[in-house]
Design an enzyme around this catalytic site. Structure first.
Site, PDB file in Angstrom:
ATOM      1  N   SER A 134      -5.731   5.436  -0.826  1.00 57.41           N
ATOM      2  CA  SER A 134      -5.500   3.992  -0.895  1.00 57.41           C
ATOM      3  C   SER A 134      -6.657   3.278  -1.586  1.00 57.41           C
ATOM      4  O   SER A 134      -7.820   3.464  -1.237  1.00 57.41           O
ATOM      5  CB  SER A 134      -5.328   3.449   0.517  1.00 57.41           C
ATOM      6  OG  SER A 134      -5.024   2.089   0.473  1.00 57.41           O
ATOM      7  N   SER A 135      -6.334   2.450  -2.574  1.00 54.47           N
ATOM      8  CA  SER A 135      -7.375   1.666  -3.262  1.00 54.47           C
ATOM      9  C   SER A 135      -7.786   0.532  -2.349  1.00 54.47           C
ATOM     10  O   SER A 135      -6.951  -0.239  -1.910  1.00 54.47           O
ATOM     11  CB  SER A 135      -6.835   1.063  -4.561  1.00 54.47           C
ATOM     12  OG  SER A 135      -6.013   1.954  -5.238  1.00 54.47           O
ATOM     13  N   ASN A 154      -1.684   5.502   3.166  1.00 46.39           N
ATOM     14  CA  ASN A 154      -1.802   6.166   1.878  1.00 46.39           C
ATOM     15  C   ASN A 154      -3.064   7.029   1.878  1.00 46.39           C
ATOM     16  O   ASN A 154      -4.145   6.535   2.160  1.00 46.39           O
ATOM     17  CB  ASN A 154      -1.876   5.079   0.778  1.00 46.39           C
ATOM     18  CG  ASN A 154      -1.962   5.668  -0.621  1.00 46.39           C
ATOM     19  OD1 ASN A 154      -2.012   6.877  -0.797  1.00 46.39           O
ATOM     20  ND2 ASN A 154      -1.987   4.787  -1.610  1.00 46.39           N
ATOM     21  N   GLU A 203       1.070  -8.884   1.986  1.00 48.18           N
ATOM     22  CA  GLU A 203       1.041  -8.123   3.237  1.00 48.18           C
ATOM     23  C   GLU A 203       1.486  -8.986   4.412  1.00 48.18           C
ATOM     24  O   GLU A 203       1.035 -10.119   4.562  1.00 48.18           O
ATOM     25  CB  GLU A 203      -0.370  -7.576   3.513  1.00 48.18           C
ATOM     26  CG  GLU A 203      -0.731  -6.433   2.592  1.00 48.18           C
ATOM     27  CD  GLU A 203      -2.075  -5.797   2.932  1.00 48.18           C
ATOM     28  OE1 GLU A 203      -2.810  -6.303   3.790  1.00 48.18           O
ATOM     29  OE2 GLU A 203      -2.380  -4.762   2.299  1.00 48.18           O
ATOM     30  N   SER A 242       0.822  -1.199   0.000  1.00 47.97           N
ATOM     31  CA  SER A 242       0.000   0.000   0.000  1.00 47.97           C
ATOM     32  C   SER A 242       0.864   1.260   0.000  1.00 47.97           C
ATOM     33  O   SER A 242       1.785   1.389   0.791  1.00 47.97           O
ATOM     34  CB  SER A 242      -0.907  -0.011   1.235  1.00 47.97           C
ATOM     35  OG  SER A 242      -1.704   1.141   1.219  1.00 47.97           O
ATOM     36  N   GLY A 243       0.572   2.166  -0.916  1.00 49.30           N
ATOM     37  CA  GLY A 243       1.310   3.421  -0.994  1.00 49.30           C
ATOM     38  C   GLY A 243       2.552   3.345  -1.866  1.00 49.30           C
ATOM     39  O   GLY A 243       3.291   4.310  -2.004  1.00 49.30           O
ATOM     40  N   GLY A 264      -0.713  -5.888  -2.924  1.00 48.35           N
ATOM     41  CA  GLY A 264       0.480  -6.734  -2.849  1.00 48.35           C
ATOM     42  C   GLY A 264       0.492  -7.580  -1.585  1.00 48.35           C
ATOM     43  O   GLY A 264      -0.387  -7.472  -0.715  1.00 48.35           O
ATOM     44  N   THR A 278      -1.407   2.401  -8.280  1.00 48.14           N
ATOM     45  CA  THR A 278      -2.491   3.067  -8.993  1.00 48.14           C
ATOM     46  C   THR A 278      -1.953   4.180  -9.892  1.00 48.14           C
ATOM     47  O   THR A 278      -2.390   4.334 -11.035  1.00 48.14           O
ATOM     48  CB  THR A 278      -3.528   3.601  -7.982  1.00 48.14           C
ATOM     49  OG1 THR A 278      -3.989   2.494  -7.205  1.00 48.14           O
ATOM     50  CG2 THR A 278      -4.696   4.248  -8.667  1.00 48.14           C
TER      51      THR A 278
END
Ligand code: ATP
Ligand code: MG
Length: 756
Positions: A224-225, A221, A450, A175-176, A448, A180
């Site tokens: 964040s998606s 993020n 985690e 994340s981050g 991804g 995206t």
């Protein structure tokens, strides 16, 4: 200069569990060479070896003189390899050298680096001058070879046209890390090259819509998606974009009703509250963010540098562009308002057994109005539940906590269905100009691997998906590599690679795999997280990727490392909590959207799976478990990817503060390990990663020959060099046009060349 002729030269591999130095001493005695040594905090620093005696070496670093253990030194590459654009070019491949190379480039805003066939992208957290028309033109004209997302997209287009095979760009990272943004940069390139029909403009406009409904501020993020996305862009025979289709993966529902302090719910809620014009506000009974429990609870209403009101208008415009009608847009906003009002619905106790009923106040009335049902119709599923006992249906009254759960489940479902419906509307619009040509490029932007301190059901699903993607990654990269050897006619026996099939079996095997056992336990009325954990221990110990831990925990050896999962709430999260009563309500209300709910819910209810409490209304009330639904989506995704030529991009987050110019070695290293970058370079290099034409090799090292060769032929000169340096036959191969070397061979020649 005797010590220069060391053979074999040290071949270093400190990846995974391996740490092989074929000839450590000969390396360390090479004075003046540079080496990495580790500081107490784990960071690596560069030093120069002054002398070595016994197990100790004296080195200088930054003007200081230090004594270190010789075997703790890791060889550094010669300066000419500083900032190489492909990690495969490093002669000494080791973690500090990889970290250094990426950092060296990152410091100069060269955020992209190749790791063999994979593109590594480091998030700059600032504007970098690498994008826009001039750059697009440069990559289109092949005027530059710098690694770039544009280059990947360009290759994808060319290969699609040349081979008539569909392509995919698979983007991963935590994340981050920039997935995206990277996906958008790739889309930008495809739109520029394949544009013309105007549909590319619509495709780009799906981004602000999906981000508004599917992204949220998290601690990691600001944007964040909370869903995975595959967008397939279709091309005509002439290479022009003709349409597109988006597939999404489970949006995180729990965020709608609950999020951590400092995080937010989905952007669209705040945008609607801040940006809706007054006529719409009145019609939807909209209030401000602070009036809604769901939005207020996390104590975070705004994001620095983000104007929700402005973004509302951007989203509305985008909805116009993808042909979502005004009427549909209003229905969407009405549903959002209903969700917010639902969160404000409160309950009062009605009997001595603590059963409750929703309070018939403004909140309940507004929800009923917005979704188009009578207040009484809404009250019922919020206070009772139909249960099947034997052949009878009984009505059970709800306690406060049951009623609140039911309310929240309703809100979550409305949102999830709304999201899916919106994606469908967008797809209809994007399919307009589409003719089936069989040519497409798909871009995958998905969560991804985690590994946190505490890992729950979400990480379990995400990591399972990554395990599947990793298998895809492995299979593909080996195939490619081996094809090149065969083409140049070199002797090649197949290289084995770390196969993660055992881990996938651990998840997927029936009836004794993690997913099957989870579903089974979820259907047992008396199943608890503890009984689930015990069942795993009982049945899965024989799989080497599994370890039962104390209490409710278990550990899985993933390709990216071990992860310990805490089974707390696994069963509950796996059961879909929405009850039949709520489903019936949603399918019967007179708002504009019952079809969506109806079709969505019924689609899910075909197969069996979970929830003893949900057996109301007959057999069709059973719903797919969350994990099973996830697995189904994943299989569908893999099937689509399997028929494409993949291009991989691994995004890396250089620090945890979302700040520019800050590179945390430990953090980067951990991600490189997790997303398999080190692994892929290592595996790629276990072949013959260094390639040089006969001519180039002869030109570069010919002068080192002690005896003249009779021939000027590059191949003869090359062979003479190989002999003089005693490079072992297994360390190289002579191809029709090139010499192929194993790791470290050229580094040794290069060192000698520099010291001569
Ligand atoms: P998540 O998994 O949480 O969705 P992500 O990997 O999709 O994360 P992004 O949202 O793409 O991460 O990136 C996070 C932020 O990093 C962006 O909002 C942007 O500020 C910055 N960023 C990412 N890539 C770039 C880039 N190439 N140039 C400039 N800024 C970037
Ligand atoms: Mg994202």
């Amino acid at each position: 200069n005797q010590d220069a002729v060391a053979s074999p030269s040290p071949s270093v591999s400190v990846f995974g569990n391996e740490r092989r130095w074929a000839d450590t001493t000969s390396y360390n005695t090479k004075k003046k060479l540079q080496a990495w040594f580790q500081l107490a905090n784990g960071d690596w620093e560069l030093g120069k070896i002054i002398s070595t005696s016994g197990n100790e070496s004296v080195i200088t670093s930054d003007g200081k003189v230090l004594t270190v253990k010789s075997d703790s030194l890791v060889p550094a590459n010669p300066d000419i390899l500083d900032g190489v654009e492909d990690l495969m070019q490093l002669s000494y491949l080791n973690e500090p050298s990889v970290l250094y190379d990426l950092q060296y480039r990152y410091n100069q805003d060269m955020i992209y680096t190749k790791a063999g066939p994979v593109l590594v992208a480091i998030n700059p957290f600032k504007k970098v001058p690498l994008y826009g028309n001039d750059f697009i033109e440069a990559y289109r004209n092949k005027a530059t070879e710098n690694p770039h997302v544009y280059a990947i997209a360009d290759t994808a287009i060319r290969e699609m046209i040349r081979d008539e095979v569909n392509q995919s760009i698979i983007i991963s990272g935590e994340s981050g890390a920039g997935k995206t943004e990277t996906a958008k940069i790739a889309m930008q390139y495809l739109a520029a090259l394949g544009g013309g029909s105007g549909i590319e403009y619509e495709i780009l406009k799906t981004n602000p819509i999906l981000e508004a409904f599917g992204n949220a501020k998290t601690l990691r993020n600001d944007n964040s998606s909370r869903f995975g996305k595959l967008i397939e862009i279709n091309f005509s025979e002439t290479g022009k974009i003709s349409g597109a289709r988006i597939q999404t993966f489970t949006v995180e529902q729990s965020r709608v009703v609950q999020c951590m302090e400092g995080e937010r719910s989905y952007h669209i809620f705040y945008q609607l509250c801040a940006g809706a014009p007054s006529k719409l506000r009145d019609k939807l009974h909209l209030k401000s963010v602070n009036d809604y429990k769901y939005l207020r609870q996390s104590d975070c209403c705004s994001i620095d540098g983000v104007d929700d009101a402005v973004n509302f208008h951007i989203v509305k415009e985008a909805l116009d562009i993808v042909h979502v009608s005004m009427e549909d847009q209003e229905s969407v906003f009405a549903m959002l308002s209903a969700v917010l009002w639902l969160g404000n619905v409160s309950f009062t106790v009605i009997d001595s057994e603590n059963h409750v009923e929703p309070v018939a106040d403004e909140c309940l009335v507004t929800v009923a109005e917005l979704i188009g049902c009578k207040v009484e119709e809404l009250k019922l599923p919020l206070s009772t539940r139909k249960m099947r006992v034997g052949n009878d249906t009984i009505i059970q009254k709800l306690t406060l906590s049951q009623a609140m759960d039911t309310r929240d489940a309703l809100a979550k479902s409305i949102y999830a269905c709304l999201f899916e419906w919106l994606v469908e509307q967008i797809n209809k619009s994007l399919a307009v100009g589409k003719r089936r040509t069989g040519r497409s490029i798909s871009i995958l932007d998905i969560y991804g691997f985690e590994s946190f301190e505490r890992n729950s059901f979400e990480q379990f699903c995400i990591n399972y998906a990554n395990e599947r993607l990793q298998q895809h990654f492995n299979r593909h990269l080996f195939k490619l590599e081996q094809e090149e050897y065969i083409q140049d006619g070199i002797d090649w026996t197949k290289v084995d690679f770390e196969d993660n099939q055992d881990c996938l079996n651990l998840f997927e095997k029936k009836p004794l795999g993690l997913l099957s056992l989870l579903d089974e336990e979820s259907t047992f009325p008396n199943g608890t997280d503890l009984t689930f954990a015990n069942k795993l221990k009982q049945h899965l110990q024989s799989n080497s990727c599994f370890r039962g831990d104390r209490g409710k925990a278990f550990t899985v050896s993933h390709y990216a490392g071990e992860v310990t999962y805490d089974t707390t709430a696994f069963l509950e999260k796996n059961r879909d909590l929405l009850h039949m009563d709520s489903i019936q309500l949603l399918s019967s209300c007179s708002c504009h959207l019952p079809q969506i709910f109806a079709s969505n819910m019924l689609a899910q209810s075909e197969k069996s799976v979970v929830g003893p409490l949900h057996k109301a209304g007959g057999a069709d009330s059973q719903k797919l478990s969350v994990a099973t639904k996830f697995k189904g989506q994943l299989f569908q995704l893999m099937k689509r990817l399997e028929s494409t030529t993949p291009h991989f991009i691994r995004c890396i987050k250089p620090n945890n503060n979302q700040s520019p110019r800050s590179y945390n070695q430990g953090l980067v290293l951990q991600q490189l390990r997790c997303c398999g970058v080190l692994e892929v370079v290592r595996i790629s290099r276990s072949g013959f990663p260094t390639r040089m034409t006969h001519q180039k090799f002869a030109r570069r090292y010919g002068f080192l020959l002690l005896e003249n060769t009779n021939s000027q032929d590059p191949l003869s000169v090359s062979v003479a060099i190989l002999h003089q340096f005693g490079i072992l036959p297994e360390m190289y191969q002579v191809g029709y046009t090139k010499l192929f070397f194993r790791t470290g061979q050229i580094g040794m020649l290069e060192d000698t060349r520099n010291r001569t």
